[in-house]
Write a protein that holds these residues in place. Sequence first.
Motif, mmCIF file in Angstrom:
data_model
loop_
_atom_site.group_PDB
_atom_site.id
_atom_site.type_symbol
_atom_site.label_atom_id
_atom_site.label_comp_id
_atom_site.label_asym_id
_atom_site.label_seq_id
_atom_site.Cartn_x
_atom_site.Cartn_y
_atom_site.Cartn_z
ATOM 1 N N TYR A 102 0.743 -1.303 -0.154
ATOM 2 C CA TYR A 102 -0.051 -0.241 0.054
ATOM 3 C C TYR A 102 0.803 1.412 -0.057
ATOM 4 N N MET A 103 2.070 1.191 0.773
ATOM 5 C CA MET A 103 2.881 2.526 0.940
ATOM 6 C C MET A 103 4.017 2.503 0.077
ATOM 7 N N HIS A 104 4.487 1.612 -0.424
ATOM 8 C CA HIS A 104 5.492 1.703 -1.387
ATOM 9 C C HIS A 104 5.452 1.380 -2.790
ATOM 10 N N VAL A 105 4.612 0.326 -3.062
ATOM 11 C CA VAL A 105 4.658 -0.156 -4.589
ATOM 12 C C VAL A 105 3.310 0.665 -5.304
ATOM 13 N N LEU A 106 2.201 0.925 -4.467
ATOM 14 C CA LEU A 106 1.016 1.300 -5.209
ATOM 15 C C LEU A 106 1.261 2.605 -5.399
ATOM 16 N N PRO A 107 1.860 3.602 -4.396
ATOM 17 C CA PRO A 107 2.186 4.952 -4.671
ATOM 18 C C PRO A 107 3.300 5.132 -6.248
ATOM 19 N N ASP A 108 4.146 4.209 -5.998
ATOM 20 C CA ASP A 108 5.129 4.157 -7.011
ATOM 21 C C ASP A 108 4.379 4.141 -8.631
ATOM 22 N N SER A 109 3.435 3.087 -8.592
ATOM 23 C CA SER A 109 2.592 3.010 -9.953
ATOM 24 C C SER A 109 1.835 4.076 -10.073
ATOM 25 N N PHE A 110 1.059 4.742 -9.232
ATOM 26 C CA PHE A 110 0.309 6.074 -9.277
ATOM 27 C C PHE A 110 1.188 7.142 -9.920
ATOM 28 N N ASN A 111 2.217 7.217 -9.555
ATOM 29 C CA ASN A 111 3.417 8.243 -9.923
ATOM 30 C C ASN A 111 3.914 7.901 -11.445
ATOM 31 N N ASP A 112 3.997 6.841 -11.720
ATOM 32 C CA ASP A 112 4.224 6.219 -13.199
ATOM 33 C C ASP A 112 3.426 6.526 -13.967
ATOM 34 N N LEU A 113 2.192 6.149 -13.680
ATOM 35 C CA LEU A 113 1.285 5.977 -14.771
ATOM 36 C C LEU A 113 0.338 7.228 -14.811
ATOM 37 N N GLN A 114 0.571 8.399 -13.894
ATOM 38 C CA GLN A 114 -0.005 9.558 -13.789
ATOM 39 C C GLN A 114 0.882 10.667 -14.372
#
Length: 362
Positions: A102-114
């Motif tokens: 929730y705190m490491h992998v998911l935010p990284d994906s949001f940053n990449d795809l947005q």
Amino acid sequence: MSTYKVNQTLTLPFSLLLLLLLPSLSLATSPEDCGVETEGTCHNKPKALRLKVIAIATILIASMMGVCLPLVTKSVPALHPDRNLFVVVKAFASGVILATGYMHVLPDSFNDLQSPCLPENPWHKFPFTTFIAMLSAIFTLLVDSLMLTFYNRNKKGSSDAAVVSSESPMEFHGHGHGHGHGHSGAMEVVGHDLEENKKDVALRRNRVIAQVLELGIVVHSVVIGLGMGASQNVCMIRPLVAALCFHQLFEGMGLGGCILQAEYGLKMKSILVFFFSVTTPFGIALGIALSNVYRDGSPTALIVVGVLNASSAGLLNYTALVDLLSADFLGPRLQGNVRLQMVAFAAVLLGAGGMSLMAKWA
């Protein structure tokens, strides 16, 4: 289905995906304002290379320590899987894995795809990160279900035989007192067989959990190592090394506990420990090799890394919540001991909180 086939089924699609997409990652082109690190006091290629070499060694050691710790402490009576302390330590490690998703992998994906480096349509018009994470969680559920189905199907014949053997004495129960002992003995055998069957099902489930969890961790570890290895920013690399060491240490403890419960032989344990330990250093080395052509902000790199992170997040979140936390907290052991339940819950909060704090640096 054998352990080797299960492992091959889980890892082959992601391995092929990485092999197919690495060339496009390295050759990706991008707008001038994307994927280019600004020159300044933090941009120092020789110093960054030294830090990355140090990172490979330290992260490798931290990863090996974390994943091997539960396996080495198996000989300590207090940390045996049947003891309460093991339940608390496992709850702490499960909280670490949950926070990782929730705190490491998911935010990284949001940053990449947005990212503003990606076209407005379709990447800013649809929440691809949560959609991919949802599909990944559903796929993990499918894998869990199919593996247990195959196992139960293989055991069906022996179960039917046990039922027949339990029915046979009952047919003759009224014909003489001597048959009463035979009936009792047969029921004891059947009860023992059922108990052994339950243990076998639990063991196979633990093995599936260990392999699925390792898959999610490995995908994320390669991705984060790749980004670090390609960077020349010493101001970013220096704190990231320390954060990743703690990250791998605690995450390895969670995985090591699952491997311990899976009761693998020495060969399979060694394989799982090896792949967990080397994936982040391998990602860093790969990033160093591709540092002249790889750009974090290129559209292709952002899409590939974002999709892999979202898939890993869905897998890790499902595994942490369903396979680890709910299985323990809704199981008979914690349900029958409220005090242990509260201690384990505090351990989950402590693990998740500590890992969440690390998201400030990594």
